[in-house]
Design a protein around this motif. Structure first.
Motif, PDB file in Angstrom:
ATOM      1  N   ASN A 438     -40.390  -6.019  38.138  1.00  0.00           N
ATOM      2  CA  ASN A 438     -41.765  -5.999  37.792  1.00  0.00           C
ATOM      3  C   ASN A 438     -42.219  -5.644  36.229  1.00  0.00           C
ATOM      4  N   LEU A 439     -41.331  -5.680  35.751  1.00  0.00           N
ATOM      5  CA  LEU A 439     -41.399  -5.227  34.185  1.00  0.00           C
ATOM      6  C   LEU A 439     -41.154  -7.214  33.479  1.00  0.00           C
ATOM      7  N   CYS A 440     -40.367  -8.160  34.356  1.00  0.00           N
ATOM      8  CA  CYS A 440     -40.100  -9.233  33.820  1.00  0.00           C
ATOM      9  C   CYS A 440     -41.692  -9.857  34.666  1.00  0.00           C
ATOM     10  N   ARG A 441     -41.999 -10.038  35.719  1.00  0.00           N
ATOM     11  CA  ARG A 441     -43.373 -10.419  36.083  1.00  0.00           C
ATOM     12  C   ARG A 441     -44.296 -10.026  35.427  1.00  0.00           C
ATOM     13  N   ILE A 442     -44.807  -9.200  34.196  1.00  0.00           N
ATOM     14  CA  ILE A 442     -45.444  -8.753  33.543  1.00  0.00           C
ATOM     15  C   ILE A 442     -45.910  -9.344  32.758  1.00  0.00           C
ATOM     16  N   GLU A 443     -44.555  -9.330  32.096  1.00  0.00           N
ATOM     17  CA  GLU A 443     -44.022 -10.575  30.785  1.00  0.00           C
ATOM     18  C   GLU A 443     -44.976 -11.632  31.000  1.00  0.00           C
ATOM     19  N   THR A 444     -43.908 -12.191  32.450  1.00  0.00           N
ATOM     20  CA  THR A 444     -43.976 -14.013  32.202  1.00  0.00           C
ATOM     21  C   THR A 444     -46.047 -14.002  32.965  1.00  0.00           C
ATOM     22  N   GLU A 445     -45.693 -13.400  34.141  1.00  0.00           N
ATOM     23  CA  GLU A 445     -47.371 -13.813  34.570  1.00  0.00           C
ATOM     24  C   GLU A 445     -48.637 -13.366  34.175  1.00  0.00           C
ATOM     25  N   LEU A 446     -48.027 -11.397  33.748  1.00  0.00           N
ATOM     26  CA  LEU A 446     -49.290 -10.964  33.505  1.00  0.00           C
ATOM     27  C   LEU A 446     -49.557 -11.566  31.751  1.00  0.00           C
ATOM     28  N   GLY A 447     -48.201 -11.960  30.929  1.00  0.00           N
ATOM     29  CA  GLY A 447     -48.687 -12.446  29.453  1.00  0.00           C
ATOM     30  C   GLY A 447     -48.729 -11.609  28.989  1.00  0.00           C
ATOM     31  N   ALA A 448     -48.345 -10.735  29.226  1.00  0.00           N
ATOM     32  CA  ALA A 448     -48.537  -8.698  28.274  1.00  0.00           C
ATOM     33  C   ALA A 448     -47.404  -8.671  27.415  1.00  0.00           C
ATOM     34  N   TYR A 449     -47.445  -9.968  26.910  1.00  0.00           N
ATOM     35  CA  TYR A 449     -45.809  -9.412  25.745  1.00  0.00           C
ATOM     36  C   TYR A 449     -45.743 -10.688  24.234  1.00  0.00           C
ATOM     37  N   GLY A 450     -45.595 -10.406  23.502  1.00  0.00           N
ATOM     38  CA  GLY A 450     -45.349 -11.122  22.133  1.00  0.00           C
ATOM     39  C   GLY A 450     -44.395 -10.093  21.609  1.00  0.00           C
ATOM     40  N   PRO A 451     -44.384 -10.452  20.075  1.00  0.00           N
ATOM     41  CA  PRO A 451     -43.163 -10.792  19.082  1.00  0.00           C
ATOM     42  C   PRO A 451     -42.631  -9.179  19.025  1.00  0.00           C
ATOM     43  N   GLY A 452     -43.599  -8.041  19.187  1.00  0.00           N
ATOM     44  CA  GLY A 452     -43.395  -7.062  19.234  1.00  0.00           C
ATOM     45  C   GLY A 452     -42.778  -6.557  20.966  1.00  0.00           C
ATOM     46  N   GLY A 453     -42.427  -7.191  21.631  1.00  0.00           N
ATOM     47  CA  GLY A 453     -42.179  -6.328  23.092  1.00  0.00           C
ATOM     48  C   GLY A 453     -43.506  -6.887  23.844  1.00  0.00           C
ATOM     49  N   PHE A 454     -43.237  -5.359  24.722  1.00  0.00           N
ATOM     50  CA  PHE A 454     -44.519  -5.217  26.302  1.00  0.00           C
ATOM     51  C   PHE A 454     -45.869  -5.094  25.145  1.00  0.00           C
ATOM     52  N   HIS A 455     -46.392  -5.532  25.590  1.00  0.00           N
ATOM     53  CA  HIS A 455     -48.246  -4.831  25.039  1.00  0.00           C
ATOM     54  C   HIS A 455     -48.861  -3.525  25.995  1.00  0.00           C
ATOM     55  N   ASP A 456     -49.788  -2.796  25.800  1.00  0.00           N
ATOM     56  CA  ASP A 456     -48.666  -1.501  25.369  1.00  0.00           C
ATOM     57  C   ASP A 456     -50.070  -1.610  26.885  1.00  0.00           C
ATOM     58  N   ALA A 457     -50.211  -2.052  27.450  1.00  0.00           N
ATOM     59  CA  ALA A 457     -50.939  -1.934  29.078  1.00  0.00           C
ATOM     60  C   ALA A 457     -51.641  -3.664  29.818  1.00  0.00           C
ATOM     61  N   VAL A 458     -52.139  -3.558  30.556  1.00  0.00           N
ATOM     62  CA  VAL A 458     -52.751  -4.569  30.784  1.00  0.00           C
ATOM     63  C   VAL A 458     -53.698  -4.209  32.354  1.00  0.00           C
ATOM     64  N   ALA A 459     -54.863  -4.558  32.891  1.00  0.00           N
ATOM     65  CA  ALA A 459     -55.828  -4.851  33.717  1.00  0.00           C
ATOM     66  C   ALA A 459     -55.364  -5.999  35.023  1.00  0.00           C
ATOM     67  N   VAL A 460     -54.699  -5.754  35.587  1.00  0.00           N
ATOM     68  CA  VAL A 460     -53.928  -7.198  36.796  1.00  0.00           C
ATOM     69  C   VAL A 460     -55.323  -8.042  36.813  1.00  0.00           C
ATOM     70  N   GLY A 461     -56.328  -6.713  37.217  1.00  0.00           N
ATOM     71  CA  GLY A 461     -57.595  -7.752  38.660  1.00  0.00           C
ATOM     72  C   GLY A 461     -58.444  -8.913  36.932  1.00  0.00           C
ATOM     73  N   SER A 462     -58.579  -8.351  36.234  1.00  0.00           N
ATOM     74  CA  SER A 462     -59.402  -9.458  35.379  1.00  0.00           C
ATOM     75  C   SER A 462     -58.180  -9.872  34.271  1.00  0.00           C
ATOM     76  N   GLY A 463     -57.685  -9.221  33.704  1.00  0.00           N
ATOM     77  CA  GLY A 463     -56.742  -9.602  33.042  1.00  0.00           C
ATOM     78  C   GLY A 463     -56.274  -9.535  31.540  1.00  0.00           C
ATOM     79  N   VAL A 464     -57.550  -8.688  31.552  1.00  0.00           N
ATOM     80  CA  VAL A 464     -57.827  -7.719  30.067  1.00  0.00           C
ATOM     81  C   VAL A 464     -56.008  -7.263  29.436  1.00  0.00           C
ATOM     82  N   ILE A 465     -55.255  -7.500  28.352  1.00  0.00           N
ATOM     83  CA  ILE A 465     -55.122  -7.224  28.191  1.00  0.00           C
ATOM     84  C   ILE A 465     -55.171  -6.166  26.513  1.00  0.00           C
ATOM     85  N   ALA A 466     -54.534  -4.568  26.697  1.00  0.00           N
ATOM     86  CA  ALA A 466     -54.888  -4.117  25.170  1.00  0.00           C
ATOM     87  C   ALA A 466     -53.484  -4.674  24.255  1.00  0.00           C
ATOM     88  N   ARG A 467     -53.504  -5.542  23.919  1.00  0.00           N
ATOM     89  CA  ARG A 467     -53.061  -5.900  22.541  1.00  0.00           C
ATOM     90  C   ARG A 467     -52.449  -5.230  21.386  1.00  0.00           C
TER      91      ARG A 467
END
Length: 516
Positions: A438-467
């Motif tokens: 699940n975490l792998c897919r949040i990182e690679t498919e949803l793109g909720a990841y960056g140099p500081g690790g996982f972004h705090d949340a992501v809305a999977v329908g709209s794809g909006v990420i809490a960066r």
């Protein structure tokens, strides 16, 4: 009913971290962060450990960037680009930073000397910060740049009345206890701060549920709120009168607030019976809750307890207030609840994880799972959870729209479900394979990841990420990764022989009405 969410009491906006200027450069002594998102879904064996270590290293990078070098205090949040200190911190945040330094040390992400010095700087600040001296407890909001108590909210100027929060102090207390075990050079200082804390300052004996319950906290000045009374400190603690909210008690068993009860019992300041005065479910004779419980009455430590559960997808699960992952599993980062309570938490923790997974993948059809209070991708901060796993009559929902649903109906598809990686990380000890996937897919498919690790949340329908990164959520991720990679190291530090002698007999006697 006495319970309401602590954020209702302490409502403040979560400011966008990028809107505020950085107050200090990142402290020295960290290793370079690992590369960004990489690879397909799920390596195995050594590759799996490397993946978890990469997540830990990147998570540490954000926690490091959030820390002000001069004070050793950590910001509440920071932007995904690792700039913009929030200009507020809390005892929870400070506690999370302390245990994160220890985990980072054990994972080789900073040297023992750097870890020792960072912890020492944090303790320097705590020793000098204004706090409620009669109880040894700290206020809920400080400026991380200089350790001063916040009297106005950064960005808005809204007044802040100093408040001592029981649940937030629980995490600072747990962290200081862990530091006293894990860092010999800072042991005496951490122990002195911990020993000064009177957990019974939060313990109200004047309630129907005897021998008492934990309150939400108290103000040291009149907050001008309805339901707040000027009262003497509880339990003959000497000091000036304070303002309590007479109806604000933590009265659900599945709650992050149980850490305060654990600390009170292990220090001998709160009676063991207090563990059993909270609701497993509401009593069966109450007709207004959304779901009728199943279960039976029994008694522990002289307290009559309804061992109830909610039924969800064929599972019988003891619910929390909002049905969120951190209510269920955050205390389990420190207290080996499943091992000490094989017939209670040992049943409920894996069932809660399974229920969250089935809700996200099967019932709601989001394709991802892990629901807990977090940054709102569409706003600032919001409670998320699985409604059926909560007692809250208005519900914590898993979707951004907040659409209600009822048992027996098909969950409406296509909603904007909000998943938060810290919830997925907390599940690692109970469903390692599915959690990693699940975490792998949040990182690679949803793109909720960056140099500081996982972004705090992501809305999977709209794809909006809490960066942005919240220090609490990042410290939960690092704590969970540490327990998996380091063979339950936080459990080992916390559960000393003395603690086990006080807590284990209380926890192990209970049998939850939970099975699946």
């Amino acid at each position: 009913m006495n319970t309401f969410d602590r954020r209702t009491l302490l409502t403040v906006p979560l400011l966008g971290a990028g809107a505020l200027a950085s107050t200090a450069a990142a402290p020295s002594g960290r290793l370079a962060p690992s590369a960004g998102p990489s690879g397909p879904s799920r390596p195995a064996g050594r590759g799996e450990e490397a993946l978890l270590r990469r997540w830990a290293a990147d998570t540490w990078h954000s926690l490091d960037a959030m820390t002000v070098a001069g004070t050793g205090l950590i910001s509440d949040n920071i932007g995904a680009d690792l700039t913009g200190h929030s200009r507020h911190t809390s005892p929870t945040n400070i506690g999370g930073s302390l245990w994160s330094v220890l985990i980072a040390r054990e994972l080789g992400l900073l040297t023992p000397g750097h870890a020792r010095n960072r912890i020492s700087r944090t303790l320097d600040s705590l020793e000098q910060m204004e706090h409620h001296e009669p109880s040894g407890m700290f206020f809920n909001w400080y400026d991380e740049k200089d350790g001063s108590v916040l009297r106005s909210w950064p960005g808005t100027g809204d007044p802040v009345v100093p408040f001592v929060s029981s649940v937030d102090m629980g995490w600072l207390g747990a962290a200081l206890h862990v530091v006293a075990q894990a860092d010999p050079s800072n042991r005496r200082r951490a122990r002195r701060l911990f020993d000064a804390m009177r957990w019974d300052v939060f313990f109200d004996r004047e309630v129907d549920a005897q021998p008492g319950q934990t309150i939400g906290g108290f103000w040291v000045e009149d907050p001008g709120r309805d339901g707040v009374e000027l009262l003497p400190l509880f339990n003959d603690i000497p000091g000036a009168d304070v303002w309590y909210h007479s109806e604000h008690h933590y009265d659900t068993a599945v709650s992050e607030a149980r850490m305060v009860t654990y600390l009170g019992i292990m220090t001998g300041q709160i009676p063991a019976g207090a563990y059993f005065t909270t609701y497993r479910t509401f009593p069966p004779e109450w007709t207004w809750p959304e779901m009728a419980p199943v279960g039976d009455w029994t008694q522990y430590e002289g307290v009559r307890v309804f061992e109830g559960a909610h039924t969800y997808r064929g599972m019988e699960i003891v619910p929390g207030w909002g049905g969120s992952m951190f209510e269920e599993l955050m205390p389990d980062l420190f207290v080996p609840e499943a091992a000490w309570g094989p017939n209670s938490w040992g049943r409920n923790h894996p069932l809660h994880v399974r229920a969250q997974r089935e809700h996200g993948l099967d019932e709601a059809g989001y394709g991802y799972w892990g629901f807990s209070p977090c940054s709102d991708p569409h706003a600032e901060y919001r409670e998320y959870g699985v409604d059926a796993l909560g007692l809250n009559p208005t519900g914590y929902f898993s979707d951004a729209a907040g659409t209600d649903w009822h048992q027996g109906e098909t969950y409406p598809q296509g909603l904007d479900g909000v998943v938060t990686p810290h919830a997925g990380a907390l599940a690692l000890q109970y469903e390692r394979d599915s959690s990693i996937e699940n975490l792998c897919r949040i990182e690679t498919e949803l793109g909720a990841y960056g140099p500081g690790g996982f972004h705090d949340a992501v809305a999977v329908g709209s794809g909006v990420i809490a960066r942005r990164h919240l220090s609490l959520d990042q410290s939960m991720i690092l704590g969970a990764l540490g327990n998996v990679l380091l063979d339950e190291q936080l459990h080992e530090w916390f559960a000393t022989d003395d603690v086990a002698a006080q807590l284990r007999p209380v926890i192990e006697q209970e049998v939850f009405h939970a099975h699946g």
